[in-house]
Design an enzyme around this catalytic site. Structure first.
Site, PDB file in Angstrom:
ATOM      1  N   GLY A 112       0.820  -1.205   0.000  1.00  0.00           N
ATOM      2  CA  GLY A 112       0.000   0.000   0.000  1.00  0.00           C
ATOM      3  C   GLY A 112       0.850   1.249   0.000  1.00  0.00           C
ATOM      4  O   GLY A 112       1.985   1.257   0.503  1.00  0.00           O
ATOM      5  N   CYS A 113       0.301   2.313  -0.587  1.00  0.00           N
ATOM      6  CA  CYS A 113       0.932   3.631  -0.598  1.00  0.00           C
ATOM      7  C   CYS A 113       2.357   3.537  -1.152  1.00  0.00           C
ATOM      8  O   CYS A 113       2.570   2.964  -2.200  1.00  0.00           O
ATOM      9  CB  CYS A 113       0.874   4.212   0.816  1.00  0.00           C
ATOM     10  SG  CYS A 113       1.082   6.005   0.862  1.00  0.00           S
ATOM     11  N   SER A 114       3.361   4.095  -0.439  1.00  0.00           N
ATOM     12  CA  SER A 114       4.720   4.059  -0.986  1.00  0.00           C
ATOM     13  C   SER A 114       5.276   2.642  -1.022  1.00  0.00           C
ATOM     14  O   SER A 114       6.211   2.363  -1.782  1.00  0.00           O
ATOM     15  CB  SER A 114       5.643   4.962  -0.176  1.00  0.00           C
ATOM     16  OG  SER A 114       5.690   4.534   1.164  1.00  0.00           O
TER      17      SER A 114
END
Length: 565
Positions: A295-297
């Site tokens: 998720g995300c970075s």
């Protein structure tokens, strides 16, 4: 728990910290944006005079009781009846609205391109948010009533809260009451063990809760600035518990919080660790394939990993799930990103290289000032003016438990942003290879959040067009950023959107939206069905964690999530 408290924690939880191009914003970028406003003001004195005269006319109307300025009905700052019926407060609100109106009108007339306009609007909003009368005791009727109702105790408690933040929270207003939470006792309680540890990471294997498990395991790569137990908060919203209860063999990487001495850790080091972890998971489970989610970075890291595996002919990757992750950013995706400049990112790189790391507190402080209403002024009012404790909310506890970012990794993330590396085919060198997602053919599951202000869903959708995979599924979850991921079954308001007809996804998010259907409930069961179809046959669950070569040591969630740096 009051409705106000619920709103406060929900609003803050929509704005959890995240890695993105904003880590490259330097103080010079803010100065440059302010200078732009001053330059435009000086370039046309007649325009400035005209707006000053219009503001003066508004002031006369306010003072004579003839102004019709009124707050937007949904502006939660002005919901108290005093703003309507008390002449003093009504005039205060109208004065603020006149300033707001004058500034917006002035900005509309400035001769700016789209990027300059976004910068001007962003700076103006920060200034206007700070000027709201509700941020002061004299201008906040609710705070004044609280003083009377509490016999003055709210004022004393507010001063205590301010003192504690000044002394114990490095001057930042507290966003969460941390006292009720303890890792391993009431959050991050899923059973498991560390099966491998290096200086950079721990690999945690979770204990199966079913008699049979799917042959192909699942490994999660978390972001480097947050701790991995976001995947295992309270049991009812634990992604890890959901996975093991549905027969998935579950592994999670836990990154170590880097100190200054580890500021040299770069993307190549993190990718090497991911490759090692995949090999260990394969060795423990006996599976030649490993499904990966991030998720995300963490999604950017997982995408570099997938590209590297494809480039080196390593076919260990099963499927790839990316959640609230932007691989093809545009500077107009979010208003704050308009502040990012080439000069600013170079200065930010130099300062980070000199310091070795970007401290977690500095990251959180910078991020908060990019969304001051949600992450600062709400809490100034709640904690200091009303004398109340901040909410006790597990998502905010996790968000406040951030980690440092190594200077080298920060530089690599900025390179990915500046070069648009994920959109190129073999042009950008990263982690000892040239990034080319068109060579990644694994089945993909990509998730966006409807109200995600950090990684807007239309930006996440662009990822569907970057990979060489023939089977790409895109799901749009109701809610924003981390709340879009932490959306377990049982929430009556939960819903998501998927494409009605099977087949290749259209090129743009708008085209995709036209062909979607709304599904009530959480997207977790939908993803579980998708991943189980790609997790091989069932077999007896392992009696023990780890293997003879990789013996289990400390219990989950391991030592790195509690290590103080």
């Amino acid at each position: 728990m009051s409705d106000d408290t619920i709103k406060l924690e929900n609003e803050a939880a929509q704005s959890t910290s995240a890695l993105g191009p904003l880590i490259g914003v330097a103080r010079e970028d803010f100065v440059s944006a302010v200078a732009l406003l001053l330059r435009e003001t000086a370039s046309n004195p007649n325009r400035a005079f005209r707006h000053a005269r219009s503001f003066s006319e508004d002031m006369v109307k306010i003072l004579t009781g003839k102004s019709e300025l009124a707050p937007h009905p949904k502006d939660k700052r002005f919901q108290d009846p005093a703003w309507q019926f008390n002449p003093f407060f009504r005039a205060g609100a109208q004065y603020y609205l006149a300033v707001q109106k004058g500034m917006r009108s002035w900005l509309d007339e400035l001769e700016l391109d789209d990027l300059e306009r976004n910068r001007a609007n962003f700076i103006a909003n920060i200034i206007l948010d700070g000027l709201a009368p509700t941020n002061t005791l004299v201008g906040n009727p609710i705070a004044q009533k609280q003083i009377i109702n509490s016999g003055g105790l709210s004022l004393i408690k507010g001063l205590q809260n301010a003192y504690n933040d000044l002394v114990h929270n490095k001057g930042m207003v507290s966003q969460v009451d941390k006292r009720p939470f303890k890792i391993g006792e009431n959050i991050a309680t899923s059973k498991g063990a560390v099966v491998h540890r290096t200086e950079m990471y721990e690999l945690v294997q979770y204990t199966p809760t079913t008699d049979e498990v799917y042959a192909i395991p699942q490994m999660t790569i978390p972001p480097q600035i947050n701790k991995m137990y976001i995947n295992d908060l309270s049991p009812e919203k634990s992604i890890i518990k959901w996975q093991v209860d549905n027969g998935l063999q579950t592994f999670v990487i836990s990154w170590r919080n880097p100190s200054k001495d580890q500021g040299h850790w770069d993307m190549a080091d993190y990718i090497a660790s991911c490759e090692e972890a995949l090999a260990i998971v394969s060795d423990i489970t006996g599976s030649k394939k490993v499904n990966v989610s991030a998720g995300c970075s963490g999604g950017q890291t997982a995408s570099v990993l997938a590209s590297k595996l494809a480039a080196t002919g390593n076919d260990i990757l099963g499927t790839l799930t990316l959640m609230v992750c932007v691989l093809h950013p545009k500077q107009t995706d979010i208003e704050a990103a308009s502040l990012v400049s080439e000069n600013g990112t170079q200065l930010a790189r130099q300062r980070a290289a000199k310091a070795g790391i970007i401290k977690a507190d500095d990251l959180a402080r910078g991020f908060a000032w990019l969304r001051p209403n949600d992450l600062i002024w709400n809490y100034v009012i709640n904690n200091y003016l009303l004398g109340m404790d901040p909410p006790a909310f597990d998502v905010l506890y996790w968000n406040a438990d951030a980690t440092n970012l190594s200077a080298s990794l920060m530089g690599d993330f900025l390179t990915l942003f500046e070069t648009l590396a994920f959109t190129k085919h073999g042009e950008v060198e990263m982690a000892d290879h040239k990034v080319d997602l068109s060579k990644v053919t694994s089945d993909m599951f990509i998730l966006g959040g409807v109200t995600d202000h950090i990684t807007p869903w239309k930006a996440t959708y662009r990822s569907t067009q970057l990979f060489g995979a023939k089977n790409v599924t895109y799901v749009l979850s109701q809610s924003g950023h981390m709340q879009a991921i932490l959306n377990p079954p049982g929430n009556p308001k939960a819903k998501y959107f998927v494409q009605k007809k099977k087949g290749k996804l259209p090129a743009t998010a708008d085209e995709w939206l036209q062909g979607t259907e709304e599904v009530a409930g959480s997207w977790w069961p939908y993803w579980m069905e998708w991943i189980q179809e790609r997790s091989g046959a069932k077999k007896a669950a392992p009696a023990k964690l780890g293997s003879a070569k990789h013996k289990p040591s400390d219990p989950a969630p391991g030592l790195y999530v509690i290590e103080e740096v």
